[in-house]
Design a protein around this motif. Sequence first.
Motif, PDB file in Angstrom:
ATOM      1  N   HIS A 284       0.860  -1.189   0.000  1.00  0.00           N
ATOM      2  CA  HIS A 284       0.000   0.000   0.000  1.00  0.00           C
ATOM      3  C   HIS A 284       0.895   1.237   0.000  1.00  0.00           C
ATOM      4  CE1 HIS A 284      -3.534   2.399   0.656  1.00  0.00           C
ATOM      5  NE2 HIS A 284      -2.929   3.004   1.658  1.00  0.00           N
ATOM      6  N   ILE A 285       0.529   2.210  -0.799  1.00  0.00           N
ATOM      7  CA  ILE A 285       1.311   3.448  -0.893  1.00  0.00           C
ATOM      8  C   ILE A 285       0.458   4.611  -0.410  1.00  0.00           C
ATOM      9  CG2 ILE A 285       2.474   5.051  -2.465  1.00  0.00           C
ATOM     10  CD1 ILE A 285       3.207   2.567  -4.160  1.00  0.00           C
ATOM     11  N   SER A 286       1.034   5.410   0.467  1.00  0.00           N
ATOM     12  CA  SER A 286       0.404   6.617   0.985  1.00  0.00           C
ATOM     13  C   SER A 286       1.400   7.757   0.842  1.00  0.00           C
ATOM     14  CB  SER A 286       0.042   6.464   2.460  1.00  0.00           C
ATOM     15  OG  SER A 286      -0.923   5.465   2.651  1.00  0.00           O
ATOM     16  N   GLU A 287       0.878   8.969   0.802  1.00  0.00           N
ATOM     17  CA  GLU A 287       1.765  10.134   0.710  1.00  0.00           C
ATOM     18  C   GLU A 287       1.306  11.212   1.683  1.00  0.00           C
ATOM     19  OE1 GLU A 287       3.420  13.437  -2.493  1.00  0.00           O
ATOM     20  OE2 GLU A 287       2.405  11.645  -3.235  1.00  0.00           O
ATOM     21  N   ILE A 288       2.265  11.754   2.413  1.00  0.00           N
ATOM     22  CA  ILE A 288       2.024  12.883   3.307  1.00  0.00           C
ATOM     23  C   ILE A 288       3.178  13.856   3.123  1.00  0.00           C
ATOM     24  CG2 ILE A 288       1.701  13.666   5.689  1.00  0.00           C
ATOM     25  CD1 ILE A 288       0.878  10.826   6.440  1.00  0.00           C
ATOM     26  N   ASP A 289       2.871  15.109   2.810  1.00  0.00           N
ATOM     27  CA  ASP A 289       3.889  16.161   2.691  1.00  0.00           C
ATOM     28  C   ASP A 289       5.067  15.762   1.800  1.00  0.00           C
ATOM     29  OD1 ASP A 289       2.365  17.650   4.517  1.00  0.00           O
ATOM     30  OD2 ASP A 289       3.485  16.855   6.235  1.00  0.00           O
ATOM     31  N   ASN A 290       4.784  15.245   0.624  1.00  0.00           N
ATOM     32  CA  ASN A 290       5.798  14.807  -0.341  1.00  0.00           C
ATOM     33  C   ASN A 290       6.668  13.657   0.143  1.00  0.00           C
ATOM     34  OD1 ASN A 290       5.012  16.590  -2.371  1.00  0.00           O
ATOM     35  ND2 ASN A 290       6.287  18.224  -1.525  1.00  0.00           N
ATOM     36  N   ILE A 291       6.231  12.983   1.179  1.00  0.00           N
ATOM     37  CA  ILE A 291       6.911  11.767   1.614  1.00  0.00           C
ATOM     38  C   ILE A 291       6.006  10.610   1.218  1.00  0.00           C
ATOM     39  CG2 ILE A 291       7.799  10.414   3.548  1.00  0.00           C
ATOM     40  CD1 ILE A 291       8.366  13.048   4.980  1.00  0.00           C
ATOM     41  N   ILE A 292       6.580   9.693   0.461  1.00  0.00           N
ATOM     42  CA  ILE A 292       5.831   8.534  -0.009  1.00  0.00           C
ATOM     43  C   ILE A 292       6.167   7.347   0.890  1.00  0.00           C
ATOM     44  CG2 ILE A 292       5.489   6.933  -1.933  1.00  0.00           C
ATOM     45  CD1 ILE A 292       6.293   9.341  -3.768  1.00  0.00           C
ATOM     46  N   TYR A 293       5.124   6.724   1.410  1.00  0.00           N
ATOM     47  CA  TYR A 293       5.282   5.556   2.273  1.00  0.00           C
ATOM     48  C   TYR A 293       4.811   4.323   1.509  1.00  0.00           C
ATOM     49  CZ  TYR A 293       5.775   8.991   5.969  1.00  0.00           C
ATOM     50  OH  TYR A 293       6.198  10.038   6.739  1.00  0.00           O
ATOM     51  N   GLU A 294       5.715   3.380   1.326  1.00  0.00           N
ATOM     52  CA  GLU A 294       5.340   2.101   0.729  1.00  0.00           C
ATOM     53  C   GLU A 294       5.368   1.072   1.843  1.00  0.00           C
ATOM     54  OE1 GLU A 294       7.309  -1.072  -2.215  1.00  0.00           O
ATOM     55  OE2 GLU A 294       6.890   0.862  -3.180  1.00  0.00           O
ATOM     56  N   ILE A 295       4.193   0.594   2.183  1.00  0.00           N
ATOM     57  CA  ILE A 295       4.037  -0.327   3.304  1.00  0.00           C
ATOM     58  C   ILE A 295       3.714  -1.706   2.745  1.00  0.00           C
ATOM     59  CG2 ILE A 295       2.735  -0.797   5.412  1.00  0.00           C
ATOM     60  CD1 ILE A 295       2.285   2.295   5.521  1.00  0.00           C
ATOM     61  N   LYS A 296       4.559  -2.678   3.102  1.00  0.00           N
ATOM     62  CA  LYS A 296       4.421  -4.040   2.577  1.00  0.00           C
ATOM     63  C   LYS A 296       4.214  -5.024   3.711  1.00  0.00           C
ATOM     64  CE  LYS A 296       7.384  -3.713  -1.484  1.00  0.00           C
ATOM     65  NZ  LYS A 296       8.501  -4.341  -2.192  1.00  0.00           N
ATOM     66  N   GLY A 297       3.598  -6.121   3.359  1.00  0.00           N
ATOM     67  CA  GLY A 297       3.439  -7.183   4.337  1.00  0.00           C
ATOM     68  C   GLY A 297       2.928  -8.441   3.686  1.00  0.00           C
ATOM     69  N   ARG A 298       2.765  -9.442   4.510  1.00  0.00           N
ATOM     70  CA  ARG A 298       2.221 -10.701   4.025  1.00  0.00           C
ATOM     71  C   ARG A 298       1.197 -11.177   5.040  1.00  0.00           C
ATOM     72  NH1 ARG A 298       6.779 -13.482   2.635  1.00  0.00           N
ATOM     73  NH2 ARG A 298       6.892 -14.481   4.646  1.00  0.00           N
ATOM     74  N   ILE A 299      -0.044 -11.260   4.575  1.00  0.00           N
ATOM     75  CA  ILE A 299      -1.139 -11.703   5.421  1.00  0.00           C
ATOM     76  C   ILE A 299      -1.031 -13.224   5.576  1.00  0.00           C
ATOM     77  CG2 ILE A 299      -3.653 -11.858   5.623  1.00  0.00           C
ATOM     78  CD1 ILE A 299      -3.786  -9.363   3.768  1.00  0.00           C
ATOM     79  N   ASP A 300      -1.125 -13.703   6.807  1.00  0.00           N
ATOM     80  CA  ASP A 300      -1.028 -15.145   7.038  1.00  0.00           C
ATOM     81  C   ASP A 300      -2.119 -15.895   6.276  1.00  0.00           C
ATOM     82  OD1 ASP A 300       1.221 -14.974   8.673  1.00  0.00           O
ATOM     83  OD2 ASP A 300       0.026 -14.780  10.501  1.00  0.00           O
ATOM     84  N   GLY A 301      -3.338 -15.361   6.306  1.00  0.00           N
ATOM     85  CA  GLY A 301      -4.411 -16.037   5.587  1.00  0.00           C
ATOM     86  C   GLY A 301      -5.643 -15.175   5.443  1.00  0.00           C
TER      87      GLY A 301
END
Length: 170
Positions: free
Chosen positions: A65-82
């Motif tokens: 998931h990618i979010s942006e706040i004040d020209n900072i881009i956050y790419e948040i990754k993970g792996r859902i167990d199920g």
Amino acid sequence: MKFKIKPETFEVFISVKDIVEFTTRSGDLSQIFISSSRAKIGTKLHQKIQKSRPDNYTSELSIVHISEIDNIIYEIKGRIDGVFTERDRYIIEEIKSTSQVNVVYNQFHWAQAKIYAYIYAKQNNLPEIEIQLTYINIETERLSDFLEKFSFSELEDFYDNILNQFHKWI
């Protein structure tokens, strides 16, 4: 945590687990040591649970998931167990191994699962989603399940709060 600098933006690559650990951490500086053999046992128990799930279950689902706040881009990754899917019902499962006899409601585990649920619900346009925390005792292999339903807006507020806390630090 990985940072990448571009001319007009700053990118932050972080896992769901790391952002939740960072923003929900409290208490003293000590950490509980988990041996590599304990981690291997936990992985095998995870796999055992996942293999026992019905056909409407998808295990190890990668999310980004990618979010942006004040020209900072956050790419948040993970792996859902199920993920259980059944008609209009979706359940995100987070599996944790434990040596505790009596499993206690753990806020960190719920926070991690809520972020997974938010991203999954957002990507699949779901108005609500359920989260199941499944604990397995490493000695007895006894399962303890906790199930809660959340609206998308509850999860979005939770996600925004976590991300804003992290953004203040960045």
